[in-house]
Design a protein around this motif. Structure first.
Motif, mmCIF file in Angstrom:
data_model
loop_
_atom_site.group_PDB
_atom_site.id
_atom_site.type_symbol
_atom_site.label_atom_id
_atom_site.label_comp_id
_atom_site.label_asym_id
_atom_site.label_seq_id
_atom_site.Cartn_x
_atom_site.Cartn_y
_atom_site.Cartn_z
ATOM 1 N N GLY A 157 -13.216 -9.082 3.272
ATOM 2 C CA GLY A 157 -13.274 -9.233 4.721
ATOM 3 C C GLY A 157 -12.823 -10.609 5.148
ATOM 4 O O GLY A 157 -12.293 -11.383 4.334
ATOM 5 N N VAL A 158 -13.023 -10.893 6.401
ATOM 6 C CA VAL A 158 -12.630 -12.197 6.937
ATOM 7 C C VAL A 158 -13.822 -12.835 7.634
ATOM 8 O O VAL A 158 -14.697 -12.137 8.156
ATOM 9 C CB VAL A 158 -11.444 -12.068 7.932
ATOM 10 C CG1 VAL A 158 -10.157 -11.768 7.204
ATOM 11 C CG2 VAL A 158 -11.728 -11.044 8.994
ATOM 12 N N LEU A 195 -6.382 -18.319 12.375
ATOM 13 C CA LEU A 195 -6.546 -18.637 10.959
ATOM 14 C C LEU A 195 -7.989 -18.332 10.573
ATOM 15 O O LEU A 195 -8.911 -18.680 11.311
ATOM 16 C CB LEU A 195 -6.267 -20.118 10.697
ATOM 17 C CG LEU A 195 -4.820 -20.485 10.348
ATOM 18 C CD1 LEU A 195 -4.688 -21.984 10.173
ATOM 19 C CD2 LEU A 195 -4.383 -19.777 9.069
ATOM 20 N N ALA A 196 -8.158 -17.682 9.480
ATOM 21 C CA ALA A 196 -9.520 -17.321 9.067
ATOM 22 C C ALA A 196 -9.637 -17.493 7.550
ATOM 23 O O ALA A 196 -8.678 -17.894 6.883
ATOM 24 C CB ALA A 196 -9.821 -15.884 9.457
ATOM 25 N N ARG A 197 -10.808 -17.179 7.051
ATOM 26 C CA ARG A 197 -11.026 -17.221 5.597
ATOM 27 C C ARG A 197 -11.204 -15.789 5.114
ATOM 28 O O ARG A 197 -12.037 -15.052 5.643
ATOM 29 C CB ARG A 197 -12.289 -18.029 5.258
ATOM 30 C CG ARG A 197 -12.311 -19.432 5.810
ATOM 31 C CD ARG A 197 -11.284 -20.312 5.152
ATOM 32 N NE ARG A 197 -11.586 -20.577 3.761
ATOM 33 C CZ ARG A 197 -10.753 -21.181 2.910
ATOM 34 N NH1 ARG A 197 -9.547 -21.579 3.325
ATOM 35 N NH2 ARG A 197 -11.104 -21.397 1.661
ATOM 36 N N GLU A 198 -10.375 -15.416 4.183
ATOM 37 C CA GLU A 198 -10.521 -14.067 3.599
ATOM 38 C C GLU A 198 -11.365 -14.194 2.337
ATOM 39 O O GLU A 198 -11.145 -15.102 1.531
ATOM 40 C CB GLU A 198 -9.150 -13.480 3.257
ATOM 41 C CG GLU A 198 -9.250 -12.055 2.763
ATOM 42 C CD GLU A 198 -7.898 -11.471 2.369
ATOM 43 O OE1 GLU A 198 -7.029 -11.358 3.241
ATOM 44 O OE2 GLU A 198 -7.743 -11.141 1.177
ATOM 45 N N TYR A 199 -12.310 -13.317 2.181
ATOM 46 C CA TYR A 199 -13.214 -13.391 1.014
ATOM 47 C C TYR A 199 -13.245 -12.045 0.294
ATOM 48 O O TYR A 199 -12.910 -11.001 0.870
ATOM 49 C CB TYR A 199 -14.635 -13.789 1.454
ATOM 50 C CG TYR A 199 -15.282 -12.788 2.373
ATOM 51 C CD1 TYR A 199 -15.171 -12.914 3.751
ATOM 52 C CD2 TYR A 199 -15.981 -11.684 1.866
ATOM 53 C CE1 TYR A 199 -15.744 -11.983 4.595
ATOM 54 C CE2 TYR A 199 -16.551 -10.754 2.708
ATOM 55 C CZ TYR A 199 -16.428 -10.903 4.068
ATOM 56 O OH TYR A 199 -16.982 -9.987 4.896
ATOM 57 N N ARG A 200 -13.651 -12.133 -0.959
ATOM 58 C CA ARG A 200 -13.868 -10.907 -1.752
ATOM 59 C C ARG A 200 -15.175 -11.114 -2.519
ATOM 60 O O ARG A 200 -15.311 -12.071 -3.290
ATOM 61 C CB ARG A 200 -12.712 -10.676 -2.720
ATOM 62 C CG ARG A 200 -12.824 -9.383 -3.506
ATOM 63 C CD ARG A 200 -11.698 -9.282 -4.534
ATOM 64 N NE ARG A 200 -11.801 -8.051 -5.290
ATOM 65 C CZ ARG A 200 -11.164 -6.928 -4.979
ATOM 66 N NH1 ARG A 200 -10.362 -6.889 -3.929
ATOM 67 N NH2 ARG A 200 -11.324 -5.840 -5.723
ATOM 68 N N ILE A 201 -16.084 -10.229 -2.294
ATOM 69 C CA ILE A 201 -17.411 -10.347 -2.922
ATOM 70 C C ILE A 201 -17.686 -9.091 -3.744
ATOM 71 O O ILE A 201 -17.389 -7.977 -3.288
ATOM 72 C CB ILE A 201 -18.519 -10.508 -1.846
ATOM 73 C CG1 ILE A 201 -18.317 -11.801 -1.065
ATOM 74 C CG2 ILE A 201 -19.913 -10.491 -2.470
ATOM 75 C CD1 ILE A 201 -19.223 -11.929 0.149
ATOM 76 N N GLU A 202 -18.238 -9.287 -4.917
ATOM 77 C CA GLU A 202 -18.709 -8.150 -5.720
ATOM 78 C C GLU A 202 -20.224 -8.249 -5.862
ATOM 79 O O GLU A 202 -20.759 -9.351 -6.074
ATOM 80 C CB GLU A 202 -18.064 -8.150 -7.106
ATOM 81 C CG GLU A 202 -16.662 -7.568 -7.089
ATOM 82 C CD GLU A 202 -16.078 -7.402 -8.479
ATOM 83 O OE1 GLU A 202 -14.904 -7.040 -8.547
ATOM 84 O OE2 GLU A 202 -16.792 -7.671 -9.475
ATOM 85 N N VAL A 203 -20.866 -7.127 -5.751
ATOM 86 C CA VAL A 203 -22.327 -7.126 -5.806
ATOM 87 C C VAL A 203 -22.774 -5.786 -6.411
ATOM 88 O O VAL A 203 -22.049 -4.794 -6.344
ATOM 89 C CB VAL A 203 -22.909 -7.352 -4.378
ATOM 90 C CG1 VAL A 203 -22.485 -6.271 -3.438
ATOM 91 C CG2 VAL A 203 -24.405 -7.477 -4.374
ATOM 92 N N GLU A 204 -23.915 -5.796 -7.013
ATOM 93 C CA GLU A 204 -24.440 -4.563 -7.604
ATOM 94 C C GLU A 204 -25.791 -4.216 -6.980
ATOM 95 O O GLU A 204 -26.562 -5.120 -6.634
ATOM 96 C CB GLU A 204 -24.629 -4.718 -9.115
ATOM 97 C CG GLU A 204 -23.324 -4.634 -9.880
ATOM 98 C CD GLU A 204 -23.540 -4.690 -11.383
ATOM 99 O OE1 GLU A 204 -24.708 -4.701 -11.820
ATOM 100 O OE2 GLU A 204 -22.534 -4.724 -12.096
#
Lengths: 224, 183
Positions: A157-158, A195-204
């Motif tokens: 997401g952003v 301008l934004a920050r794109e992130y990728r998170i993994e979670v269980e």
């Protein structure tokens, strides 16, 4: 000794015979009466015994009916126990909608999720003894141990800044529902003119967790 | 010793009476009594044997009532047959109710197990995230037990707030009463 019996001998003999015959008839009559008495008493006892037998047999019949009912109930219990066991085994510990709602509740309003992937454990079956399968994925059915007992979630997401991303990661890590929270990247991205920050998170989400909502009706519309 | 004629006659009458008594009264009564006593013993033996099992009837009734209550309270039911058409109708209705676009439903082969069988389904559609979340919630709270095993949500325009493309894998189950005869 001065009595003289002038009666003829034949008369005396006849009189003796008649007295003997009377005694014999009396004996026969007595024997018949004894037999009749015995018969009446025995018949009464037999009637009592017959009545008692009917009572006991009717009790036995009732007992037989109850045993038949018990056998039916045992069969019914077996079926219901099996259904209950299957339902308990198959019912998911956590629903995806609960997890989605929790993520939505933790996500700051300034952030958005663009891509979401949730992958859980595939239910497996014990194959019949003949190994018969209805053409389904038998290899998946036979290899249950390869899949983790967790829902793996990937979020892309952003966010307006790294601070929001950090706060979101922190909130996920602090939440008891989630485990193994990983921020894979957080990089610059253009969202339209901004301008934004794109992130990728993994979670269980381990499936041994219990879902306890803090407040009902949490909406997740702002997630996207 | 000499017997008179009437004495012989009396003895014969006694003999006939004795024979009639023994054969006509005592013997049938004896057999009938023996038969009744045997029936009583047999019935008592059966009562003694069945008593323990019959006594468990109340306990069984309670267990069945508890199991029925537990089954009724469980979140989803597992039917005895596949009922695929009904399932597809329900899922389709739910998708239409949420106004999801470009719906695609794919059924896969049934995996038959010893106790239960699995019917996998794959769905694809487009909609807003709110619609997707509601759809997933509706599917998971259906009367029939359904498990979501995969949920992929992709933003169509790479813009926040836009429509999303969704892929969902579902599993539902059926468990015939007689596992030897899976329908």
């Amino acid at each position: 000794m001065n009595e003289i019996n002038f009666l003829p001998r034949a008369y005396v003999i006849e009189q003796m015979r008649q007295r003997r015959v009377r005694r014999e008839f009396a004996l026969i009559a007595m024997a018949i009466m004894v037999m009749a008495g015995w018969f009446l008493i025995a018949q009464a006892r037999m009637d009592q015994l017959s009545f008692y037998t009917q009572e006991v047999e009717s009790q036995a019949q009732v007992m037989r009916e109850q045993v038949k009912q018990a056998i039916d109930r045992e069969a019914q219990r077996t079926v219901l126990s099996r259904q209950f066991r299957i339902q308990r085994e198959l019912a998911p510990a956590l629903s995806y909608s609960q997890v989605l709602a929790t993520i939505g509740a933790l996500l700051p309003r300034s952030m958005a999720i663009r891509d979401l992937s949730m992958l859980g454990r595939q239910p497996t079956v014990d194959l019949p003894s003949g190994g018969k399968s209805g053409g389904g994925d038998a290899s998946a059915a036979q290899a249950p141990d390869r899949q983790p007992d967790a829902i793996r979630i990937t979020l892309v997401g952003v966010a307006p800044s790294d601070t929001e991303v950090a706060n979101f990661v922190g909130a996920l890590a602090d939440h008891p529902l989630f485990a193994n929270v990983k921020l894979l990247y957080c990089k610059s991205a253009e969202v339209g003119p901004l301008l934004a920050r794109e992130y990728r998170i993994e979670v269980e989400v381990p499936l041994d967790r219990q879902f306890k909502p803090r407040k009902a009706g949490t909406e997740v519309a702002h997630a996207f | 010793m000499r017997f008179e004629r009437d004495q012989v006659r009396t003895l014969m009458i006694f003999a006939v009476l004795g024979a009639v008594f023994a054969l006509g009264l005592w013997l049938p009564m004896h057999y009938r009594g023996g038969s009744l006593r045997q029936r009583v013993e047999e019935a008592q033996r059966q009562i003694a044997g069945d008593r323990a099992r019959a006594a468990s009837l109340d306990e069984l009734d309670q267990e069945i009532a508890q199991l029925k209550a537990a089954l009724n309270n469980s979140p989803g039911q597992v039917p005895q047959t596949g009922e695929l058409a009904n399932l597809l109708r329900r899922v389709s209705n739910l998708m239409h109710a949420q106004d999801l676009k470009e719906q695609q439903v794919v059924t896969q082969s049934v995996t038959q197990g010893q106790d239960f069988s699995i019917i996998p389904l794959s769905l694809e559609f487009k909609g807003t995230f709110t619609q997707v979340a509601r759809f997933v919630r509706e599917v998971e709270t259906m009367e029939r037990l359904i498990r979501v095993t995969r949920l992929e949500v992709r933003g169509v325009n790479k813009e926040p707030g836009g429509p999303v493309s969704v892929g969902v894998d579902l599993c539902t189950f059926f468990a015939p009463d007689n596992p030897e005869d899976p329908r």
